[in-house]
Motif scaffolding. Structure first.
Motif, PDB file in Angstrom:
ATOM      1  N   LEU A  67       0.820  -1.210   0.000  1.00 46.85           N
ATOM      2  CA  LEU A  67       0.000   0.000   0.000  1.00 46.85           C
ATOM      3  C   LEU A  67       0.860   1.268   0.000  1.00 46.85           C
ATOM      4  N   SER A  68       1.993   1.216   0.706  1.00 52.92           N
ATOM      5  CA  SER A  68       2.891   2.385   0.727  1.00 52.92           C
ATOM      6  C   SER A  68       3.394   2.692  -0.680  1.00 52.92           C
ATOM      7  N   GLY A  69       3.789   1.650  -1.398  1.00 52.62           N
ATOM      8  CA  GLY A  69       4.240   1.851  -2.772  1.00 52.62           C
ATOM      9  C   GLY A  69       3.136   2.381  -3.664  1.00 52.62           C
ATOM     10  N   LEU A  70       1.913   1.845  -3.490  1.00 52.18           N
ATOM     11  CA  LEU A  70       0.778   2.308  -4.289  1.00 52.18           C
ATOM     12  C   LEU A  70       0.478   3.778  -4.009  1.00 52.18           C
ATOM     13  N   VAL A  71       0.458   4.156  -2.751  1.00 47.68           N
ATOM     14  CA  VAL A  71       0.185   5.549  -2.391  1.00 47.68           C
ATOM     15  C   VAL A  71       1.286   6.474  -2.915  1.00 47.68           C
ATOM     16  N   ALA A  72       2.541   6.022  -2.848  1.00 50.02           N
ATOM     17  CA  ALA A  72       3.646   6.848  -3.346  1.00 50.02           C
ATOM     18  C   ALA A  72       3.518   7.065  -4.858  1.00 50.02           C
TER      19      ALA A  72
END
Length: 331
Positions: free
Chosen positions: A62-67
Protein backbone atom coordinates in the motif's frame (compact mmCIF):
# COMPACT_ATOMS: atom_id res chain seq x y z
CA UNK A 1 -9.93 -4.92 13.67
CA UNK A 2 -10.10 -7.94 11.37
CA UNK A 3 -7.48 -7.03 8.77
CA UNK A 4 -8.60 -9.70 6.31
CA UNK A 5 -12.16 -8.35 6.29
CA UNK A 6 -10.84 -4.76 5.93
CA UNK A 7 -8.60 -5.72 3.02
CA UNK A 8 -11.37 -7.67 1.27
CA UNK A 9 -13.75 -4.72 1.59
CA UNK A 10 -11.32 -2.15 0.20
CA UNK A 11 -9.21 -4.17 -2.24
CA UNK A 12 -11.40 -3.14 -5.24
CA UNK A 13 -10.55 0.50 -4.49
CA UNK A 14 -6.84 -0.33 -4.24
CA UNK A 15 -6.86 -2.24 -7.51
CA UNK A 16 -8.78 0.55 -9.22
CA UNK A 17 -6.24 3.10 -8.00
CA UNK A 18 -3.40 0.87 -9.22
CA UNK A 19 -5.10 0.66 -12.63
CA UNK A 20 -5.52 4.43 -12.89
CA UNK A 21 -1.92 5.08 -11.85
CA UNK A 22 -0.63 2.69 -14.52
CA UNK A 23 -2.48 4.51 -17.29
CA UNK A 24 -2.21 8.02 -15.82
CA UNK A 25 -1.06 9.58 -19.11
CA UNK A 26 -4.29 8.53 -20.87
CA UNK A 27 -6.92 9.45 -18.28
CA UNK A 28 -10.07 11.37 -19.04
CA UNK A 29 -11.15 14.30 -16.87
CA UNK A 30 -13.52 12.14 -14.82
CA UNK A 31 -10.82 9.53 -14.31
CA UNK A 32 -8.39 12.18 -13.07
CA UNK A 33 -10.96 13.26 -10.48
CA UNK A 34 -11.41 9.61 -9.51
CA UNK A 35 -7.65 9.19 -9.20
CA UNK A 36 -7.41 12.11 -6.76
CA UNK A 37 -10.34 10.83 -4.69
CA UNK A 38 -8.96 7.29 -4.53
CA UNK A 39 -5.50 8.58 -3.63
CA UNK A 40 -6.95 10.38 -0.60
CA UNK A 41 -9.08 7.39 0.37
CA UNK A 42 -6.29 4.80 0.06
CA UNK A 43 -3.93 7.08 2.02
CA UNK A 44 -6.40 6.79 4.89
CA UNK A 45 -6.54 3.01 4.42
CA UNK A 46 -2.75 2.88 4.62
CA UNK A 47 -2.81 4.72 7.95
CA UNK A 48 -5.34 2.22 9.33
CA UNK A 49 -3.41 -0.82 8.12
CA UNK A 50 -0.10 0.59 9.36
CA UNK A 51 -1.52 1.34 12.82
CA UNK A 52 -2.73 -2.24 13.16
CA UNK A 53 0.79 -3.56 12.72
CA UNK A 54 -0.53 -6.97 11.64
CA UNK A 55 0.69 -7.27 8.03
CA UNK A 56 4.02 -5.62 7.05
CA UNK A 57 3.73 -7.02 3.51
CA UNK A 58 0.38 -5.30 2.95
CA UNK A 59 1.73 -2.10 4.48
CA UNK A 60 4.65 -2.18 2.05
CA UNK A 61 2.43 -2.75 -0.97
CA UNK A 62 0.00 0.00 0.00
CA UNK A 63 2.89 2.38 0.73
CA UNK A 64 4.24 1.85 -2.77
CA UNK A 65 0.78 2.31 -4.29
CA UNK A 66 0.18 5.55 -2.39
CA UNK A 67 3.65 6.85 -3.35
CA UNK A 68 3.02 6.16 -7.04
CA UNK A 69 -0.41 7.76 -6.81
CA UNK A 70 1.07 10.81 -5.10
CA UNK A 71 3.58 11.12 -7.94
CA UNK A 72 0.77 10.85 -10.49
CA UNK A 73 -1.30 13.50 -8.70
CA UNK A 74 1.39 16.04 -7.76
CA UNK A 75 4.44 15.19 -9.82
CA UNK A 76 3.30 16.24 -13.27
CA UNK A 77 5.95 18.19 -15.15
CA UNK A 78 7.09 18.91 -18.65
CA UNK A 79 9.28 16.29 -20.32
CA UNK A 80 13.01 16.74 -19.75
CA UNK A 81 13.64 17.34 -23.44
CA UNK A 82 11.52 20.48 -23.23
CA UNK A 83 13.74 21.80 -20.44
CA UNK A 84 16.83 21.14 -22.57
CA UNK A 85 15.23 22.80 -25.59
CA UNK A 86 14.21 25.84 -23.53
CA UNK A 87 17.72 26.13 -22.14
CA UNK A 88 19.42 26.25 -25.53
CA UNK A 89 16.70 28.22 -27.34
CA UNK A 90 15.96 30.83 -24.67
CA UNK A 91 17.93 30.70 -21.43
CA UNK A 92 21.54 30.37 -22.61
CA UNK A 93 21.41 32.83 -25.52
CA UNK A 94 19.45 35.36 -23.44
CA UNK A 95 22.13 35.34 -20.73
CA UNK A 96 24.88 35.76 -23.30
CA UNK A 97 23.03 38.68 -24.85
CA UNK A 98 22.34 40.34 -21.49
CA UNK A 99 26.01 40.09 -20.51
CA UNK A 100 27.33 40.89 -23.99
CA UNK A 101 29.22 44.04 -23.05
CA UNK A 102 31.17 42.19 -20.39
CA UNK A 103 32.47 39.48 -22.70
CA UNK A 104 32.82 41.74 -25.71
CA UNK A 105 35.05 43.99 -23.59
CA UNK A 106 37.02 40.96 -22.42
CA UNK A 107 37.40 39.83 -26.05
CA UNK A 108 38.67 43.18 -27.30
CA UNK A 109 41.03 43.60 -24.35
CA UNK A 110 42.54 40.14 -24.76
CA UNK A 111 42.92 40.52 -28.52
CA UNK A 112 44.61 43.88 -28.04
CA UNK A 113 47.11 42.27 -25.68
CA UNK A 114 47.72 39.36 -28.09
CA UNK A 115 48.25 41.64 -31.08
CA UNK A 116 50.51 43.93 -29.07
CA UNK A 117 52.67 41.05 -27.83
CA UNK A 118 52.82 39.50 -31.32
CA UNK A 119 53.83 42.80 -32.92
CA UNK A 120 56.48 43.42 -30.25
CA UNK A 121 58.06 40.01 -30.78
CA UNK A 122 57.80 40.05 -34.59
CA UNK A 123 59.46 43.47 -34.92
CA UNK A 124 62.21 43.02 -32.32
CA UNK A 125 64.71 40.24 -33.09
CA UNK A 126 66.32 40.63 -29.69
CA UNK A 127 63.01 39.76 -28.04
CA UNK A 128 62.69 36.65 -30.22
CA UNK A 129 66.18 35.51 -29.30
CA UNK A 130 65.47 36.07 -25.61
CA UNK A 131 62.50 33.69 -25.70
CA UNK A 132 64.60 30.61 -26.38
CA UNK A 133 67.57 29.09 -28.21
CA UNK A 134 67.50 29.65 -31.99
CA UNK A 135 67.34 25.94 -32.80
CA UNK A 136 64.41 25.44 -30.44
CA UNK A 137 62.50 28.37 -31.95
CA UNK A 138 63.31 27.15 -35.46
CA UNK A 139 61.94 23.69 -34.66
CA UNK A 140 58.80 25.25 -33.21
CA UNK A 141 58.21 27.47 -36.23
CA UNK A 142 59.09 24.91 -38.91
CA UNK A 143 57.50 21.79 -37.43
CA UNK A 144 56.17 21.77 -33.89
CA UNK A 145 53.42 24.37 -34.29
CA UNK A 146 51.78 22.62 -37.26
CA UNK A 147 52.50 19.09 -36.04
CA UNK A 148 50.65 19.77 -32.80
CA UNK A 149 47.35 19.44 -34.65
CA UNK A 150 48.13 16.08 -36.30
CA UNK A 151 50.37 14.21 -33.87
CA UNK A 152 47.37 12.50 -32.23
CA UNK A 153 44.31 10.78 -33.75
CA UNK A 154 41.60 13.33 -34.49
CA UNK A 155 38.93 12.00 -32.11
CA UNK A 156 41.21 11.65 -29.10
CA UNK A 157 42.81 15.04 -29.81
CA UNK A 158 39.35 16.64 -29.98
CA UNK A 159 38.47 15.15 -26.60
CA UNK A 160 41.78 16.33 -25.15
CA UNK A 161 41.42 19.94 -26.29
CA UNK A 162 37.75 19.97 -25.25
CA UNK A 163 38.71 18.95 -21.72
CA UNK A 164 41.56 21.47 -21.56
CA UNK A 165 39.51 24.35 -22.92
CA UNK A 166 36.58 23.54 -20.63
CA UNK A 167 38.98 23.67 -17.68
CA UNK A 168 40.39 27.03 -18.77
CA UNK A 169 36.88 28.44 -19.26
CA UNK A 170 35.77 27.09 -15.88
CA UNK A 171 38.74 28.77 -14.19
CA UNK A 172 38.04 32.06 -15.92
CA UNK A 173 34.39 31.98 -14.91
CA UNK A 174 34.45 30.57 -11.38
CA UNK A 175 37.55 32.39 -10.13
CA UNK A 176 35.96 35.72 -10.99
CA UNK A 177 34.16 35.59 -7.66
CA UNK A 178 37.51 36.43 -6.02
CA UNK A 179 37.17 40.11 -6.93
CA UNK A 180 37.95 39.55 -10.64
CA UNK A 181 41.71 39.22 -10.21
CA UNK A 182 42.20 35.47 -10.97
CA UNK A 183 39.96 35.78 -14.03
CA UNK A 184 41.96 38.71 -15.33
CA UNK A 185 45.14 36.67 -14.79
CA UNK A 186 43.76 33.67 -16.73
CA UNK A 187 42.61 35.96 -19.53
CA UNK A 188 45.96 37.75 -19.76
CA UNK A 189 47.92 34.49 -19.61
CA UNK A 190 46.03 33.06 -22.56
CA UNK A 191 46.29 36.34 -24.48
CA UNK A 192 50.06 36.51 -23.95
CA UNK A 193 50.56 32.86 -24.95
CA UNK A 194 48.61 33.46 -28.15
CA UNK A 195 50.63 36.60 -28.83
CA UNK A 196 53.95 34.84 -28.29
CA UNK A 197 53.01 32.04 -30.69
CA UNK A 198 51.81 34.51 -33.31
CA UNK A 199 54.85 36.75 -32.88
CA UNK A 200 57.31 33.89 -33.36
CA UNK A 201 55.50 32.65 -36.46
CA UNK A 202 55.29 36.10 -38.05
CA UNK A 203 58.90 36.88 -37.18
CA UNK A 204 59.98 33.85 -39.26
CA UNK A 205 57.66 34.45 -42.21
CA UNK A 206 55.09 31.86 -41.13
CA UNK A 207 52.23 34.21 -40.40
CA UNK A 208 50.05 32.60 -43.05
CA UNK A 209 50.57 29.18 -41.46
CA UNK A 210 49.72 30.59 -38.03
CA UNK A 211 46.49 32.23 -39.16
CA UNK A 212 45.53 29.25 -41.32
CA UNK A 213 45.76 26.92 -38.33
CA UNK A 214 44.45 29.22 -35.59
CA UNK A 215 41.41 30.75 -37.26
CA UNK A 216 39.43 27.52 -37.94
CA UNK A 217 39.00 26.52 -34.32
CA UNK A 218 40.37 29.60 -32.56
CA UNK A 219 37.51 31.94 -33.40
CA UNK A 220 34.91 29.88 -31.56
CA UNK A 221 37.28 28.56 -28.90
CA UNK A 222 38.61 31.97 -27.92
CA UNK A 223 35.12 33.46 -27.99
CA UNK A 224 34.01 30.82 -25.48
CA UNK A 225 36.96 31.61 -23.21
CA UNK A 226 36.27 35.34 -23.52
CA UNK A 227 32.61 34.75 -22.63
CA UNK A 228 33.67 32.81 -19.53
CA UNK A 229 36.10 35.56 -18.57
CA UNK A 230 33.52 38.29 -19.09
CA UNK A 231 30.96 36.49 -16.95
CA UNK A 232 33.64 35.82 -14.32
CA UNK A 233 34.55 39.50 -14.17
CA UNK A 234 30.85 40.32 -13.86
CA UNK A 235 30.62 38.01 -10.83
CA UNK A 236 33.58 39.65 -9.16
CA UNK A 237 32.37 43.14 -9.94
CA UNK A 238 28.99 42.29 -8.44
CA UNK A 239 30.72 41.69 -5.12
CA UNK A 240 32.65 44.94 -5.43
CA UNK A 241 29.69 47.07 -6.52
CA UNK A 242 26.38 45.30 -5.82
CA UNK A 243 24.34 48.46 -6.24
CA UNK A 244 21.16 48.74 -4.19
CA UNK A 245 20.97 44.99 -3.57
CA UNK A 246 22.52 43.27 -0.55
CA UNK A 247 25.90 41.92 -1.61
CA UNK A 248 25.08 38.22 -1.15
CA UNK A 249 21.71 38.58 -2.86
CA UNK A 250 23.36 40.30 -5.81
CA UNK A 251 25.98 37.56 -6.03
CA UNK A 252 23.32 34.84 -5.95
CA UNK A 253 21.32 36.56 -8.68
CA UNK A 254 24.37 36.70 -10.93
CA UNK A 255 25.81 33.31 -9.98
CA UNK A 256 22.73 31.34 -11.05
CA UNK A 257 22.89 32.56 -14.68
CA UNK A 258 26.68 32.13 -14.57
CA UNK A 259 26.22 28.42 -13.89
CA UNK A 260 23.93 28.26 -16.92
CA UNK A 261 26.66 29.91 -19.00
CA UNK A 262 29.17 27.32 -17.80
CA UNK A 263 26.83 24.51 -18.89
CA UNK A 264 26.20 26.08 -22.28
CA UNK A 265 29.89 26.69 -22.92
CA UNK A 266 30.53 22.96 -22.53
CA UNK A 267 28.61 22.48 -25.79
CA UNK A 268 30.27 25.45 -27.51
CA UNK A 269 33.72 24.15 -26.58
CA UNK A 270 32.73 20.68 -27.72
CA UNK A 271 32.05 22.10 -31.19
CA UNK A 272 35.33 24.02 -31.24
CA UNK A 273 37.12 20.87 -30.05
CA UNK A 274 35.63 18.91 -32.94
CA UNK A 275 36.83 21.58 -35.37
CA UNK A 276 40.33 21.59 -33.86
CA UNK A 277 40.57 17.81 -33.76
CA UNK A 278 38.96 16.98 -37.10
CA UNK A 279 39.38 20.08 -39.28
CA UNK A 280 42.38 22.24 -38.32
CA UNK A 281 45.10 19.67 -38.96
CA UNK A 282 43.29 17.40 -41.37
CA UNK A 283 41.60 19.65 -43.93
CA UNK A 284 44.50 20.68 -46.17
CA UNK A 285 42.65 23.31 -48.18
CA UNK A 286 43.36 26.47 -46.22
CA UNK A 287 40.40 28.49 -47.41
CA UNK A 288 38.03 25.63 -46.65
CA UNK A 289 39.10 25.13 -43.06
CA UNK A 290 39.08 28.90 -42.46
CA UNK A 291 35.58 29.06 -43.95
CA UNK A 292 34.45 26.33 -41.53
CA UNK A 293 35.82 28.29 -38.58
CA UNK A 294 34.30 31.56 -39.74
CA UNK A 295 30.95 29.87 -40.32
CA UNK A 296 30.97 28.43 -36.79
CA UNK A 297 31.75 31.86 -35.33
CA UNK A 298 29.08 33.61 -37.39
CA UNK A 299 26.50 31.04 -36.34
CA UNK A 300 27.42 31.53 -32.68
CA UNK A 301 27.17 35.32 -32.93
CA UNK A 302 23.84 35.04 -34.75
CA UNK A 303 22.69 32.65 -32.02
CA UNK A 304 23.48 35.29 -29.39
CA UNK A 305 22.44 38.48 -31.12
CA UNK A 306 19.33 37.17 -32.90
CA UNK A 307 17.96 34.35 -30.75
CA UNK A 308 19.38 35.77 -27.53
CA UNK A 309 18.12 39.26 -28.18
CA UNK A 310 14.61 37.95 -28.89
CA UNK A 311 14.58 35.84 -25.71
CA UNK A 312 15.96 38.70 -23.64
CA UNK A 313 13.35 41.09 -25.02
CA UNK A 314 10.66 38.55 -24.08
CA UNK A 315 11.77 38.77 -20.44
CA UNK A 316 14.12 35.79 -20.19
CA UNK A 317 16.76 36.47 -17.51
CA UNK A 318 18.39 33.07 -17.10
CA UNK A 319 17.54 32.96 -13.40
CA UNK A 320 15.62 30.12 -11.78
CA UNK A 321 11.89 30.68 -12.16
CA UNK A 322 10.98 28.87 -8.93
CA UNK A 323 13.67 30.44 -6.75
CA UNK A 324 12.73 31.45 -3.18
CA UNK A 325 11.61 35.04 -2.96
CA UNK A 326 12.87 35.54 0.59
CA UNK A 327 15.76 34.20 2.56
CA UNK A 328 15.13 32.44 5.90
CA UNK A 329 16.06 34.50 8.93
CA UNK A 330 16.17 33.90 12.69
CA UNK A 331 13.37 35.28 14.85
Amino acid sequence: MDLDVFAAAHRPSWERLDHLVRRRRRLSGAEVDELVELYQRVSTHLSVVRSSGQDPVLVGWLSGLVARARSAVTGAHEPAWRDVTRFFVRTFPAILYRLRWWWVTASLSALAVSIGVAAWIATNPEVTSAIGPPEQIRAYVENDFANYYVEHPGASFAAQVWTNNAWVAAQALILGVFLCLPTVYVLLLNAVNLGVAGGLMFAHGKGDVFLGLIIPHGLLELTAVFVAAGVGVKLGWTLIAPGARPRLQALAEEARPAIAVALGLVVVLFVSGLIEGLVTGWVHITWLRIAIGVAAEVLFLAYVFVLGRAAHSAGETGDIDARPQTAPVVG
